[in-house]
Scaffold this motif. Structure first.
Motif, PDB file in Angstrom:
ATOM      1  N   ASN A 118       1.031  -1.042  -0.197  1.00  0.00           N
ATOM      2  CA  ASN A 118       0.489  -0.027  -0.185  1.00  0.00           C
ATOM      3  C   ASN A 118       1.025   1.026  -0.355  1.00  0.00           C
ATOM      4  O   ASN A 118       0.896   2.615   0.113  1.00  0.00           O
ATOM      5  CB  ASN A 118      -0.512   0.037   1.191  1.00  0.00           C
ATOM      6  N   THR A 119       2.167   0.658   0.211  1.00  0.00           N
ATOM      7  CA  THR A 119       2.822   2.121   0.683  1.00  0.00           C
ATOM      8  C   THR A 119       3.676   2.808  -0.971  1.00  0.00           C
ATOM      9  O   THR A 119       3.917   3.831  -0.998  1.00  0.00           O
ATOM     10  CB  THR A 119       4.326   1.875   1.561  1.00  0.00           C
ATOM     11  N   VAL A 120       4.143   1.887  -1.950  1.00  0.00           N
ATOM     12  CA  VAL A 120       5.059   2.084  -2.879  1.00  0.00           C
ATOM     13  C   VAL A 120       4.762   2.886  -3.548  1.00  0.00           C
ATOM     14  O   VAL A 120       4.913   3.950  -4.185  1.00  0.00           O
ATOM     15  CB  VAL A 120       6.748   0.992  -3.497  1.00  0.00           C
ATOM     16  N   GLY A 121       3.556   2.324  -4.528  1.00  0.00           N
ATOM     17  CA  GLY A 121       3.238   2.668  -5.710  1.00  0.00           C
ATOM     18  C   GLY A 121       2.716   4.355  -4.906  1.00  0.00           C
ATOM     19  O   GLY A 121       1.780   4.872  -6.164  1.00  0.00           O
ATOM     20  N   PHE A 122       1.266   4.128  -4.343  1.00  0.00           N
ATOM     21  CA  PHE A 122       0.761   5.155  -3.706  1.00  0.00           C
ATOM     22  C   PHE A 122       1.406   6.333  -3.495  1.00  0.00           C
ATOM     23  O   PHE A 122       1.292   7.477  -3.777  1.00  0.00           O
ATOM     24  CB  PHE A 122      -0.152   4.633  -2.283  1.00  0.00           C
ATOM     25  N   ALA A 123       2.923   6.385  -3.104  1.00  0.00           N
ATOM     26  CA  ALA A 123       3.942   7.196  -2.388  1.00  0.00           C
ATOM     27  C   ALA A 123       3.945   8.308  -3.977  1.00  0.00           C
ATOM     28  O   ALA A 123       4.484   8.515  -3.679  1.00  0.00           O
ATOM     29  CB  ALA A 123       5.044   6.889  -1.011  1.00  0.00           C
ATOM     30  N   GLN A 124       4.357   7.342  -4.860  1.00  0.00           N
ATOM     31  CA  GLN A 124       4.963   7.470  -5.929  1.00  0.00           C
ATOM     32  C   GLN A 124       4.115   8.418  -6.405  1.00  0.00           C
ATOM     33  O   GLN A 124       4.755   9.539  -6.825  1.00  0.00           O
ATOM     34  CB  GLN A 124       4.770   6.373  -6.482  1.00  0.00           C
ATOM     35  N   LEU A 125       2.897   7.915  -6.278  1.00  0.00           N
ATOM     36  CA  LEU A 125       1.510   8.886  -7.017  1.00  0.00           C
ATOM     37  C   LEU A 125       0.960  10.089  -6.867  1.00  0.00           C
ATOM     38  O   LEU A 125       1.319  10.803  -6.807  1.00  0.00           O
ATOM     39  CB  LEU A 125       0.071   8.142  -6.849  1.00  0.00           C
ATOM     40  N   ILE A 126       1.309  10.356  -5.028  1.00  0.00           N
ATOM     41  CA  ILE A 126       1.138  10.958  -4.494  1.00  0.00           C
ATOM     42  C   ILE A 126       2.514  12.525  -4.082  1.00  0.00           C
ATOM     43  O   ILE A 126       2.426  13.715  -5.007  1.00  0.00           O
ATOM     44  CB  ILE A 126       0.855  11.048  -3.295  1.00  0.00           C
ATOM     45  N   GLU A 127       3.673  11.788  -4.547  1.00  0.00           N
ATOM     46  CA  GLU A 127       4.727  12.616  -4.604  1.00  0.00           C
ATOM     47  C   GLU A 127       4.969  13.030  -6.116  1.00  0.00           C
ATOM     48  O   GLU A 127       5.110  14.239  -6.604  1.00  0.00           O
ATOM     49  CB  GLU A 127       6.086  11.532  -4.679  1.00  0.00           C
ATOM     50  N   HIS A 128       4.665  12.419  -7.223  1.00  0.00           N
ATOM     51  CA  HIS A 128       4.006  12.459  -9.219  1.00  0.00           C
ATOM     52  C   HIS A 128       3.101  14.177  -8.213  1.00  0.00           C
ATOM     53  O   HIS A 128       3.193  15.274  -8.982  1.00  0.00           O
ATOM     54  CB  HIS A 128       3.204  11.701  -9.103  1.00  0.00           C
ATOM     55  N   LEU A 129       2.448  14.423  -7.794  1.00  0.00           N
ATOM     56  CA  LEU A 129       1.159  15.589  -7.575  1.00  0.00           C
ATOM     57  C   LEU A 129       1.758  16.061  -7.658  1.00  0.00           C
ATOM     58  O   LEU A 129       1.429  17.570  -7.873  1.00  0.00           O
ATOM     59  CB  LEU A 129      -0.395  15.098  -7.042  1.00  0.00           C
ATOM     60  N   ILE A 130       2.589  16.483  -6.739  1.00  0.00           N
ATOM     61  CA  ILE A 130       3.259  17.301  -5.826  1.00  0.00           C
ATOM     62  C   ILE A 130       4.998  17.716  -6.630  1.00  0.00           C
ATOM     63  O   ILE A 130       5.339  18.976  -7.069  1.00  0.00           O
ATOM     64  CB  ILE A 130       4.345  16.704  -4.508  1.00  0.00           C
ATOM     65  N   GLN A 131       5.393  17.174  -7.307  1.00  0.00           N
ATOM     66  CA  GLN A 131       6.659  17.477  -7.893  1.00  0.00           C
ATOM     67  C   GLN A 131       7.015  17.829  -9.434  1.00  0.00           C
ATOM     68  O   GLN A 131       7.193  18.077  -9.987  1.00  0.00           O
ATOM     69  CB  GLN A 131       7.983  16.601  -7.471  1.00  0.00           C
ATOM     70  N   ALA A 132       5.562  17.166  -9.858  1.00  0.00           N
ATOM     71  CA  ALA A 132       5.997  16.859 -11.998  1.00  0.00           C
ATOM     72  C   ALA A 132       4.288  17.795 -11.685  1.00  0.00           C
ATOM     73  O   ALA A 132       4.302  19.073 -12.466  1.00  0.00           O
ATOM     74  CB  ALA A 132       4.858  15.866 -12.164  1.00  0.00           C
TER      75      ALA A 132
END
Length: 772
Positions: free
Chosen positions: A125-139
């Protein structure tokens, strides 16, 4: 590890696994249970799906679904796959563990929720979800990111919420509780969460949902509010359900291998049943899927690089194309291994794709490459898998080839080929979606006809015949309808106990209809030998109930029918059963009413007889005579008809009573009434007017009638006295009055009084004669 083991059967019967799940129709569930069935089939095991609802839910009548879990016992199944992540949404962990205690002793596997002593299939529940939220912030540079939580006691929901908080902290974004709303993994809760944000005027530019269903509900609410997605608010989810891909605004999400979870859970369970060692906890990977809802182009549409690309840093294409192909295969394999499709032999696909693409670089027709893609797409669609995996493959190819120098002409050719490949894939995705819609429409049309047949049956026999004749047309080729001996009322606060005995009201398979007379033990689910042993089976079990009333359950074979159809049929059969039972109750009530009316009619007749007839003699009493006499008088007066009114008196009744007793007096009254009944005709009105007095109305004329009746009367009296051997003589005195034109002015009471006076005169005459 698991997929390669071979099950050794240790029982005389085939292994049967049970699946506890809260729905057969659901964006998550309808991907999961096919995986369980696939594993069972691969290992020659049967499967029984016990389809209830979320345990402890407070929604109206949802608790009634959970009765199906009570049917599970060791005579039916050898082990259980428990989809605890969806069944345990409502209760606390402690309450859920208490619920599961009934299955103690069963080899079990849990999906998504850790249970003591039970192997668990979990997802990351962590890696893919963290990537997605990071994507919202960074991209996309979002800082005001709202969040819709899942159910309070759900393990997955808790981890996803913690991941959201951790990502914010890593990116120096302060956590704001106003940006968080509670949902329950259902679409409507996502809609309502957005409405609550709106009511509180909460400002945000991105919204993260704990699952796709709530994200889709949130999209619906935002669009109603006129909010543009992703221009005004970006939104992402978790699960990658089918609607995420095909929504009007394709949803960026986290793909979890749902089918593979079910398959892995079943394989681990079968290994446990067979006594093989298994891993205690298995975590399955997830990966981020970017689509339009977050602000990206579809994951399937990556802009091709411009012709002005700086290629001075690129490497020369290898002369040995085999080397190039090997490297390309590695890159494609790498992306495929990160997806939920690694159960297919994708290495062969990667080799075919690479071979034909390298051929295109050497001048071979690009159609070869497109043909291979189309062939792979057909296989994916046949297996009901998302075709957009191939868009990732195109992206990998595109990125891989960017590192090599090419002439402008060759690069244009490659870019055109990849662009055409994307168009081909996108077209297949649309075709797949259209096919699904068409098939769903056909199924719904067939279902509407079946439902119409069900709701127009008001008799259980007719209802059962409708099920037998119509269900095969929608793909249900095996079906059993079982009813408890009697319907059982069940309330949420009432302890439930499965009725001991049930009866099979319908059973059919592909081989034809199966019947069973009498009752069988409910714990066997079906009569003995009705569950096939020679052939594999995958059956689902659903309860039949209407509001508080439990009727039984129905069992059906799992096929390619749209899962929602099973749930619709469950509701319709239950409603039709209620209608049939109500109709039966009505018919019984009507029969009872008819019987009651007949009894009432008899009682009324008896009552009327009691009210207008003399209890001792059976003749009319004073009340009856006055009522009928007045009616006859009125009729005679209107129609100028004549009649004779007689008044008779039993002589010396008091002396008989005083000398011989009242019983003897009653016998004398009975004898007198018999003599009078024999003297008069059956349609004459004869009455015991009171005590020792009798009256009669005879519809006829004149003196001759009076003489005739008096003659018959006295003859009957003489005959009686000769035969009676009584120590006394029965004697009757009788007076009369004629109602005719001369007496038409007299009223009925006046006629009675006149007849009584005439009787008195005759009686005095008899008395004087006896004195002489």
């Amino acid at each position: 590890m698991i997929g390669a083991f071979t099950l050794i059967m240790k029982r005389t019967r085939r292994t049967t696994i049970g699946l506890l799940i809260n729905a057969i129709n659901g964006r998550y569930q309808e991907k999961l249970w096919p995986g369980v069935l696939a594993a069972a089939k691969e290992h020659s095991a049967n499967c029984l799906l016990f389809i209830g609802q979320t345990y402890g839910t407070h929604l109206t009548y949802h608790y009634q679904h959970n009765i199906v879990y009570e049917l599970i016992n060791k005579k039916l199944v050898d082990g259980l796959v428990i989809v605890s992540g969806v069944i345990s949404v409502s209760p606390t962990h402690k309450e859920f563990v208490r619920f599961l205690s009934r299955f103690k002793g069963f080899p079990s596997v849990s999906i998504t929720m850790k249970l003591d002593g039970v192997p668990t299939i979990m997802i990351d529940n962590t890696v893919g979800f963290a990537q997605l939220i990071e994507h919202l912030i960074q991209a996309h540079h979002h800082r005001r990111i709202a969040f819709i939580q899942g159910p309070e006691n759900n393990y997955d929901a808790l981890i996803r919420f913690q991941t959201y908080q951790d990502v914010l902290a890593r990116n120096n974004i302060e956590y704001d509780p106003l940006l968080v709303q509670r949902g329950n993994f259902v679409e409507q809760s996502g809609y309502e969460s957005v409405m609550r944000f709106s009511d509180k005027n909460v400002d945000y530019t991105a919204l993260v949902s704990s699952n796709d269903e709530m994200a889709l509900g949130a999209i619906r609410a935002l669009r109603e509010k006129g909010v543009k997605i992703p221009e005004d608010v970006a939104i992402v989810g978790f699960d990658d359900i089918q609607e995420a891909q095909y929504n009007n605004i394709p949803l960026s999400t986290v793909r979890q291998p749902i089918f593979e979870q079910g398959k892995m859970a079943a394989e681990i369970l079968l290994a446990r049943i067979n006594g093989e060692p298994v891993e205690e906890n298995l975590v399955m990977p997830t990966d981020m899927v970017l689509r339009h809802s977050c602000g990206c182009f579809l994951d399937s549409i990556i802009q091709l690089e411009s012709k002005a690309e700086n290629i001075s840093q690129s490497k020369d294409l290898p002369i040995d194309k085999k080397e190039l192909q090997i490297e390309l295969v590695k890159n494609i394999d790498n992306i495929l291994e990160q997806t939920a499709y690694n159960r297919f032999n994708l290495k062969n696909w990667a080799a075919e794709i690479s071979r034909t693409l390298i051929g295109c670089l050497d001048g071979e027709p690009g159609v070869n490459f497109l043909y291979i893609l189309q062939k792979i797409m057909i296989d994916l669609i046949k297996e009901k898998k998302d075709v957009d995996i191939l868009q990732k493959v195109i992206t990998v190819i595109h990125e891989f080839l960017k590192q090599y120098k090419m002439s402008a002409e060759r690069r244009d050719s490659v870019n055109d080929l990849l662009h055409n490949a994307r168009i081909l894939i996108a077209g297949s995705m649309k075709t797949e979606q259209a096919t699904l819609r068409i098939n769903f429409g056909i199924n719904m049309w067939l279902l509407s006809y079946v439902v119409q047949e069900l709701i127009t049956r008001f008799d259980i026999k007719q209802l059962i015949q409708a099920i037998y004749s119509q269900f095969p047309s929608i793909g249900i080729h095996t079906c059993f309808v079982v009813l408890y001996k009697n319907p059982v009322t069940h309330f949420p606060t009432k302890e439930w106990r499965i009725p001991d005995h049930s009866r099979l009201v319908l059973g059919y398979t592909e081989k034809g209809r199966k019947t069973y007379e009498g009752f069988f033990k409910t714990e066997t689910l079906l009569p003995e030998n009705f569950l096939p042993d020679e052939n594999l089976f995958s059956y689902a079990v659903m309860p039949l109930f209407f509001k508080e009333e439990q009727y039984g359950y129905f069992i059906f074979s799992i096929s390619d029918v749209e899962p929602v159809i099973y749930e619709i049929l469950q509701t319709q059969i239950s409603s039709a059963l209620k209608g049939s039972l109500l109709f039966k109750e009505r018919m019984q009530a009507e029969m009872e009413l008819m019987d009651t009316l007949k009894k009432l009619e008899i009682s009324n007749k008896k009552f009327m007889d009691l009210s207008i007839k003399d209890e001792l003699t059976g003749l009319f009493n004073r009340r009856g005579f006055l009522s009928l006499g007045r009616q006859y008088y009125d009729m005679a007066k209107r129609n100028s008809k004549d009649f004779v009114l007689f008044f008779a008196d039993l002589d010396d009744l008091k002396l008989i009573n005083d000398t011989y007793g009242h019983d003897e007096g009653d016998l004398t009254l009975l004898a007198a009434s018999k003599i009078l009944s024999d003297t008069f005709r059956t349609d004459d009105i004869i009455a015991r007017y009171g005590g020792d007095e009798f009256t009669a109305i005879v519809p006829d004329k004149g003196i001759n009638l009076i003489s005739e009746i008096e003659s018959r009367l006295y003859k009957s009296i003489d005959l009686y006295n000769k035969k009676s051997n009584k120590p006394y003589v029965l004697s009757l005195s009788m007076g009369s009055v004629i109602y005719n034109d001369e007496s038409r002015s007299l009223g009925f009471e006046e006629l009675l009084a006149l007849a009584d006076r005439n009787l008195y005169e005759i009686k005095m005459k008899h008395k004087n004669n006896s004195l002489d």
